[in-house]
Design a protein around this motif. Structure first.
Motif, PDB file in Angstrom:
ATOM      1  N   ARG A  89       0.844  -1.202   0.000  1.00  0.00           N
ATOM      2  CA  ARG A  89       0.000   0.000   0.000  1.00  0.00           C
ATOM      3  C   ARG A  89       0.867   1.235   0.000  1.00  0.00           C
ATOM      4  O   ARG A  89       1.917   1.257   0.635  1.00  0.00           O
ATOM      5  CB  ARG A  89      -0.872   0.053   1.264  1.00  0.00           C
ATOM      6  N   LEU A  90       0.377   2.276  -0.664  1.00  0.00           N
ATOM      7  CA  LEU A  90       1.116   3.537  -0.695  1.00  0.00           C
ATOM      8  C   LEU A  90       0.161   4.683  -0.401  1.00  0.00           C
ATOM      9  O   LEU A  90      -0.847   4.848  -1.111  1.00  0.00           O
ATOM     10  CB  LEU A  90       1.660   3.770  -2.095  1.00  0.00           C
ATOM     11  N   VAL A  91       0.477   5.433   0.638  1.00  0.00           N
ATOM     12  CA  VAL A  91      -0.346   6.597   0.985  1.00  0.00           C
ATOM     13  C   VAL A  91       0.567   7.821   0.906  1.00  0.00           C
ATOM     14  O   VAL A  91       1.605   7.865   1.572  1.00  0.00           O
ATOM     15  CB  VAL A  91      -0.931   6.438   2.410  1.00  0.00           C
ATOM     16  N   GLY A  92       0.191   8.779   0.098  1.00  0.00           N
ATOM     17  CA  GLY A  92       1.019   9.980  -0.072  1.00  0.00           C
ATOM     18  C   GLY A  92       0.518  11.118   0.789  1.00  0.00           C
ATOM     19  O   GLY A  92      -0.693  11.250   1.020  1.00  0.00           O
ATOM     20  N   ILE A  93       1.461  11.923   1.261  1.00  0.00           N
ATOM     21  CA  ILE A  93       1.122  13.133   2.033  1.00  0.00           C
ATOM     22  C   ILE A  93       1.993  14.262   1.514  1.00  0.00           C
ATOM     23  O   ILE A  93       3.200  14.087   1.350  1.00  0.00           O
ATOM     24  CB  ILE A  93       1.485  12.982   3.540  1.00  0.00           C
ATOM     25  N   ASP A  94       1.383  15.408   1.299  1.00  0.00           N
ATOM     26  CA  ASP A  94       2.168  16.607   1.008  1.00  0.00           C
ATOM     27  C   ASP A  94       1.371  17.803   1.516  1.00  0.00           C
ATOM     28  O   ASP A  94       0.194  17.680   1.857  1.00  0.00           O
ATOM     29  CB  ASP A  94       2.467  16.736  -0.497  1.00  0.00           C
ATOM     30  N   ILE A  95       2.051  18.949   1.553  1.00  0.00           N
ATOM     31  CA  ILE A  95       1.367  20.143   2.051  1.00  0.00           C
ATOM     32  C   ILE A  95       0.913  21.025   0.886  1.00  0.00           C
ATOM     33  O   ILE A  95       0.099  21.915   1.040  1.00  0.00           O
ATOM     34  CB  ILE A  95       2.301  20.906   3.030  1.00  0.00           C
ATOM     35  N   VAL A  96       1.436  20.740  -0.303  1.00  0.00           N
ATOM     36  CA  VAL A  96       1.175  21.577  -1.477  1.00  0.00           C
ATOM     37  C   VAL A  96       0.173  20.870  -2.395  1.00  0.00           C
ATOM     38  O   VAL A  96       0.479  19.786  -2.910  1.00  0.00           O
ATOM     39  CB  VAL A  96       2.521  21.796  -2.221  1.00  0.00           C
ATOM     40  N   ASP A 117      -2.553   4.717  -3.180  1.00  0.00           N
ATOM     41  CA  ASP A 117      -3.897   4.260  -2.816  1.00  0.00           C
ATOM     42  C   ASP A 117      -4.736   5.444  -2.342  1.00  0.00           C
ATOM     43  O   ASP A 117      -5.944   5.461  -2.529  1.00  0.00           O
ATOM     44  CB  ASP A 117      -3.795   3.188  -1.731  1.00  0.00           C
ATOM     45  N   ASN A 118      -4.074   6.384  -1.707  1.00  0.00           N
ATOM     46  CA  ASN A 118      -4.715   7.659  -1.405  1.00  0.00           C
ATOM     47  C   ASN A 118      -3.625   8.697  -1.211  1.00  0.00           C
ATOM     48  O   ASN A 118      -2.487   8.342  -0.916  1.00  0.00           O
ATOM     49  CB  ASN A 118      -5.608   7.570  -0.169  1.00  0.00           C
ATOM     50  N   TYR A 119      -3.983   9.952  -1.402  1.00  0.00           N
ATOM     51  CA  TYR A 119      -2.998  11.029  -1.309  1.00  0.00           C
ATOM     52  C   TYR A 119      -3.687  12.182  -0.580  1.00  0.00           C
ATOM     53  O   TYR A 119      -4.710  12.672  -1.041  1.00  0.00           O
ATOM     54  CB  TYR A 119      -2.556  11.425  -2.725  1.00  0.00           C
ATOM     55  N   TYR A 120      -3.110  12.570   0.563  1.00  0.00           N
ATOM     56  CA  TYR A 120      -3.732  13.617   1.382  1.00  0.00           C
ATOM     57  C   TYR A 120      -2.885  14.883   1.352  1.00  0.00           C
ATOM     58  O   TYR A 120      -1.656  14.811   1.452  1.00  0.00           O
ATOM     59  CB  TYR A 120      -3.834  13.168   2.844  1.00  0.00           C
ATOM     60  N   ILE A 121      -3.570  16.012   1.237  1.00  0.00           N
ATOM     61  CA  ILE A 121      -2.897  17.300   1.377  1.00  0.00           C
ATOM     62  C   ILE A 121      -3.228  17.815   2.771  1.00  0.00           C
ATOM     63  O   ILE A 121      -4.401  18.072   3.083  1.00  0.00           O
ATOM     64  CB  ILE A 121      -3.396  18.298   0.303  1.00  0.00           C
ATOM     65  N   CYS A 122      -2.231  17.890   3.614  1.00  0.00           N
ATOM     66  CA  CYS A 122      -2.487  18.368   4.977  1.00  0.00           C
ATOM     67  C   CYS A 122      -1.181  18.811   5.643  1.00  0.00           C
ATOM     68  O   CYS A 122      -0.098  18.520   5.158  1.00  0.00           O
ATOM     69  CB  CYS A 122      -3.166  17.292   5.811  1.00  0.00           C
ATOM     70  N   ASP A 123      -1.383  19.515   6.755  1.00  0.00           N
ATOM     71  CA  ASP A 123      -0.249  20.030   7.524  1.00  0.00           C
ATOM     72  C   ASP A 123      -0.130  19.196   8.794  1.00  0.00           C
ATOM     73  O   ASP A 123      -0.971  19.296   9.687  1.00  0.00           O
ATOM     74  CB  ASP A 123      -0.508  21.513   7.856  1.00  0.00           C
ATOM     75  N   PHE A 124       0.892  18.371   8.866  1.00  0.00           N
ATOM     76  CA  PHE A 124       1.036  17.463  10.008  1.00  0.00           C
ATOM     77  C   PHE A 124       1.387  18.176  11.303  1.00  0.00           C
ATOM     78  O   PHE A 124       1.403  17.549  12.354  1.00  0.00           O
ATOM     79  CB  PHE A 124       2.086  16.383   9.691  1.00  0.00           C
ATOM     80  N   GLU A 125       1.696  19.462  11.218  1.00  0.00           N
ATOM     81  CA  GLU A 125       1.928  20.187  12.476  1.00  0.00           C
ATOM     82  C   GLU A 125       0.591  20.500  13.134  1.00  0.00           C
ATOM     83  O   GLU A 125       0.511  20.646  14.351  1.00  0.00           O
ATOM     84  CB  GLU A 125       2.672  21.498  12.190  1.00  0.00           C
ATOM     85  N   ASN A 126      -0.440  20.644  12.318  1.00  0.00           N
ATOM     86  CA  ASN A 126      -1.770  20.990  12.837  1.00  0.00           C
ATOM     87  C   ASN A 126      -2.819  20.135  12.152  1.00  0.00           C
ATOM     88  O   ASN A 126      -3.691  20.639  11.461  1.00  0.00           O
ATOM     89  CB  ASN A 126      -2.080  22.469  12.534  1.00  0.00           C
ATOM     90  N   ILE A 127      -2.720  18.856  12.351  1.00  0.00           N
ATOM     91  CA  ILE A 127      -3.611  17.969  11.602  1.00  0.00           C
ATOM     92  C   ILE A 127      -4.979  17.882  12.283  1.00  0.00           C
ATOM     93  O   ILE A 127      -5.062  17.790  13.505  1.00  0.00           O
ATOM     94  CB  ILE A 127      -2.946  16.588  11.424  1.00  0.00           C
ATOM     95  N   ASP A 128      -6.047  17.939  11.480  1.00  0.00           N
ATOM     96  CA  ASP A 128      -7.382  17.853  12.088  1.00  0.00           C
ATOM     97  C   ASP A 128      -7.722  16.392  12.378  1.00  0.00           C
ATOM     98  O   ASP A 128      -7.150  15.475  11.774  1.00  0.00           O
ATOM     99  CB  ASP A 128      -8.433  18.497  11.161  1.00  0.00           C
ATOM    100  N   ASN A 129      -8.651  16.199  13.301  1.00  0.00           N
ATOM    101  CA  ASN A 129      -8.991  14.856  13.788  1.00  0.00           C
ATOM    102  C   ASN A 129      -9.422  13.906  12.687  1.00  0.00           C
ATOM    103  O   ASN A 129      -9.019  12.752  12.657  1.00  0.00           O
ATOM    104  CB  ASN A 129     -10.136  14.948  14.802  1.00  0.00           C
TER     105      ASN A 129
END
Ligand SMILES: C[S@@+](CC[C@H](N)C(=O)[O-])C[C@H]1O[C@@H](n2cnc3c(N)ncnc32)[C@H](O)[C@@H]1O
Length: 256
Positions: free
Chosen positions: A109-116, A132-144
């Protein structure tokens, strides 16, 4: 991919600039339409198909995805484990260069994360179906909700390639990603060699050194290698680090 762009580096020596301040010009056909970008203008770079690959991988000979995947594979074989069992969180995934490398090794499985957001858009455009999924988020202030969604992938491996330091992923975000990984999961990343220098007392260097040599991580492989060349042709050395997570890093880690 055939080269589509003309890329010109500054005439003057810019090796004294921080890596995020280094710039280049590119154009397609007409040099009068050349565009100036800094290396860390990721959003603008990702908008141009193939520009990131041509700049960092062809011209500047970046070797990191191949190097880190190979070290990860070697570390797994020390434990008689197989890369095909990995559910990987690719943190700072960009347009999928590391994901592509891991896929050739057969990860599950591959899950991507980036802020841009443009990183995800470029991945969907140029490497559809890779993650498999790619999320755009800020891991310093990640929402629940995003936190729960990402945790639900039960990732047992974190990779972060060419994305720590120089104004990219801050230590707190990296540790939040580390804490998303299952205990006994694998952690693989790279970092510029100077960050491990005892003389480097910046907050970033201190935290990374503390984490690497802490009880939260058992190091399996640590190798100095040529990450890429600078625009002036100087070899830039990084450490590739692969280890196994013991437990989560506690919230008071930053005050120790
Ligand atoms: C040099 S690129 C590396 C991309 C890819 N890992 C590779 O090896 O080609 C660094 C990436 O880190 C991302 N990044 C920077 N800060 C970040 C943060 N706080 N959280 C997630 N991604 C971040 C950038 O947007 C960029 O896509």
């Amino acid at each position: 991919m055939r080269n589509k762009y003309h890329i010109a580096f500054p005439q003057e020596n810019v090796d004294h600039l921080h890596q995020n301040e280094v710039y280049f010009h590119y154009w397609k056909e007409d040099p009068d339409e050349k565009v100036k970008l800094r290396f860390h203008d990721y959003a603008e770079i990702y908008k141009e198909p193939g520009l990131y690959e041509q700049l960092f991988y062809e011209r500047l000979k970046c070797t990191s995805p191949a190097k880190i995947s190979t070290l990860l594979k070697n570390a797994l074989s020390q434990s008689q484990e197989n890369i095909s069992e990995l559910r990987v969180l690719d943190f700072g995934a960009g347009n999928g260069m590391m994901g592509e490398e891991l896929k050739t090794h057969g990860v599950s499985r591959l899950v991507g994360i980036d802020i841009v957001p443009e990183a995800k858009e470029a991945t969907l455009r140029d490497r559809p179906g890779l993650y498999d999924n790619y999320y755009i988020c800020d891991f310093e202030n990640i929402d629940n909700k995003t936190n729960q969604n990402i945790k639900a992938w039960n990732c047992n491996c974190l990779v972060t390639v060419a994305a720590l330091g120089f104004g990219d992923i801050p230590p707190k975000a990296f540790i939040n990603a580390f804490n998303m990984i299952d205990n006994n999961g694998w952690i693989a990343f790279n970092i510029k060699e100077t960050f491990l220098d005892t003389k480097d007392n910046t907050g970033f260097s201190k935290i990374i050194k503390e984490l690497i040599f802490s009880e939260y991580l058992d190091i399996y492989n640590l190798e100095r290698y040529r990450h890429r060349v600078s625009v002036g042709g100087v070899h830039l050395y990084y450490y590739a680090i692969v280890g196994r997570k013991n437990t989560n890093v506690p919230g008071d880690f930053f005050s120790t």
